[in-house]
Design a protein around this motif. Structure first.
Motif, short mmCIF file in Angstrom:
data_model
loop_
_atom_site.label_atom_id
_atom_site.label_comp_id
_atom_site.label_asym_id
_atom_site.label_seq_id
_atom_site.Cartn_x
_atom_site.Cartn_y
_atom_site.Cartn_z
N MET A 1 42.09 41.86 45.61
CA MET A 1 41.83 43.28 45.43
C MET A 1 41.61 43.63 43.96
O MET A 1 40.75 44.43 43.63
CB MET A 1 42.97 44.11 46.01
N PHE A 2 42.35 42.98 43.08
CA PHE A 2 42.21 43.20 41.64
C PHE A 2 40.84 42.75 41.15
O PHE A 2 40.16 43.46 40.42
CB PHE A 2 43.33 42.44 40.92
N ARG A 3 40.42 41.58 41.58
CA ARG A 3 39.15 41.00 41.09
C ARG A 3 37.92 41.76 41.57
O ARG A 3 36.86 41.69 40.97
CB ARG A 3 39.05 39.54 41.52
N LEU A 4 38.04 42.52 42.65
CA LEU A 4 36.88 43.25 43.18
C LEU A 4 36.32 44.25 42.19
O LEU A 4 35.13 44.58 42.25
CB LEU A 4 37.26 43.97 44.47
N SER A 5 37.13 44.73 41.27
CA SER A 5 36.66 45.75 40.34
C SER A 5 35.86 45.18 39.17
O SER A 5 35.37 45.93 38.33
CB SER A 5 37.85 46.55 39.80
N ASP A 6 35.70 43.87 39.11
CA ASP A 6 34.91 43.25 38.04
C ASP A 6 33.45 43.65 38.20
O ASP A 6 32.78 43.27 39.16
CB ASP A 6 35.06 41.73 38.12
N CYS A 7 32.94 44.42 37.27
CA CYS A 7 31.57 44.94 37.39
C CYS A 7 30.52 43.85 37.26
O CYS A 7 29.34 44.10 37.54
CB CYS A 7 31.33 46.06 36.38
N LEU A 8 30.90 42.66 36.87
CA LEU A 8 29.94 41.56 36.74
C LEU A 8 29.92 40.64 37.96
O LEU A 8 29.20 39.64 37.96
CB LEU A 8 30.24 40.75 35.48
N LEU A 9 30.66 40.97 39.01
CA LEU A 9 30.65 40.15 40.21
C LEU A 9 29.27 40.18 40.86
O LEU A 9 28.64 41.24 40.94
CB LEU A 9 31.67 40.64 41.24
N THR A 10 28.85 39.03 41.33
CA THR A 10 27.59 38.97 42.08
C THR A 10 27.89 39.30 43.54
O THR A 10 29.05 39.28 43.98
CB THR A 10 26.98 37.57 41.99
N ALA B 1 39.45 32.74 40.33
CA ALA B 1 38.20 32.02 40.05
C ALA B 1 37.21 32.09 41.21
O ALA B 1 36.13 31.50 41.12
CB ALA B 1 38.53 30.57 39.73
N ALA B 2 37.58 32.78 42.28
CA ALA B 2 36.74 32.88 43.49
C ALA B 2 36.40 31.49 44.02
O ALA B 2 35.28 31.23 44.46
CB ALA B 2 35.48 33.69 43.23
N ASP B 3 37.39 30.60 44.00
CA ASP B 3 37.21 29.22 44.43
C ASP B 3 37.75 29.05 45.85
O ASP B 3 38.90 28.66 46.04
CB ASP B 3 37.92 28.29 43.45
N LEU B 4 36.91 29.36 46.82
CA LEU B 4 37.32 29.31 48.23
C LEU B 4 37.79 27.92 48.64
O LEU B 4 38.80 27.79 49.34
CB LEU B 4 36.16 29.77 49.12
N GLN C 1 29.74 36.44 45.04
CA GLN C 1 31.16 36.41 44.72
C GLN C 1 31.93 37.45 45.55
O GLN C 1 33.04 37.17 46.00
CB GLN C 1 31.39 36.65 43.23
N GLU C 2 31.34 38.61 45.75
CA GLU C 2 31.99 39.62 46.59
C GLU C 2 32.17 39.09 48.01
O GLU C 2 33.22 39.29 48.63
CB GLU C 2 31.18 40.91 46.61
N THR C 3 31.16 38.39 48.52
CA THR C 3 31.27 37.78 49.85
C THR C 3 32.35 36.70 49.86
O THR C 3 33.12 36.59 50.81
CB THR C 3 29.91 37.19 50.27
N THR C 4 32.42 35.93 48.79
CA THR C 4 33.45 34.89 48.69
C THR C 4 34.84 35.50 48.70
O THR C 4 35.74 34.98 49.36
CB THR C 4 33.25 34.04 47.42
N PHE C 5 35.03 36.62 48.01
CA PHE C 5 36.33 37.27 48.04
C PHE C 5 36.69 37.75 49.44
O PHE C 5 37.85 37.70 49.85
CB PHE C 5 36.42 38.41 47.02
#
Length: 135
Positions: free
Chosen positions: A68-77, A30-33, A80-84
């Protein structure tokens, strides 16, 4: 779904069993830091395995592998990439093993190259896997 947080068990106290990675994987997904940090501070293992366990190595069954799995989501802002990337840093500070995450990344995206890496989070994990500080 609300997952209860374990009692505080940090620094010098026993951590929750490694098989208790479901809540942490869900927070990462959920990208919930804030939730990731709270779970780690309360004693969840940064290397916990998502239930039911026993998945193939290329599945995101651990928190850093989920990054690493979630990084491939083409809808990430970009946010969100920074949060990951921040989540990866926190997980590594709490002892996450970067090797399984590099394994899933290389299966999904090919060999790592600093020059060609599209994500800061991958850079963070690769640096840790090479034994270099991430901060």
């Amino acid at each position: 779904m609300v997952v209860p947080v374990a009692p505080a068990t940090r620094k010098g106290k026993a951590q929750r069993p490694e098989r208790d990675g479901s809540a942490l994987c869900a927070a990462v997904s959920a990208a919930d830091l804030a939730r990731v940090t709270a779970l780690l501070e309360s004693g969840y293992s940064a290397n916990g395995i998502r239930a039911p366990g026993g998945e193939e190595s290329y599945q995101p069954d651990q928190p850093l592998k989920m990054v690493m799995f979630r990084l491939s989501d083409c809808l990430l802002t970009a946010e969100q990439e920074t949060t990951f990337a921040e989540i990866a840093k926190v997980l590594l500070r709490y002892g996450a093993d970067p090797q399984p995450a590099m394994g899933i990344a290389e299966v999904r995206y090919g060999p790592y190259s600093k020059e060609d890496s599209p994500w800061e989070a991958w850079d963070v994990v690769a640096t840790a896997a090479m034994g270099t500080a991430t901060d």
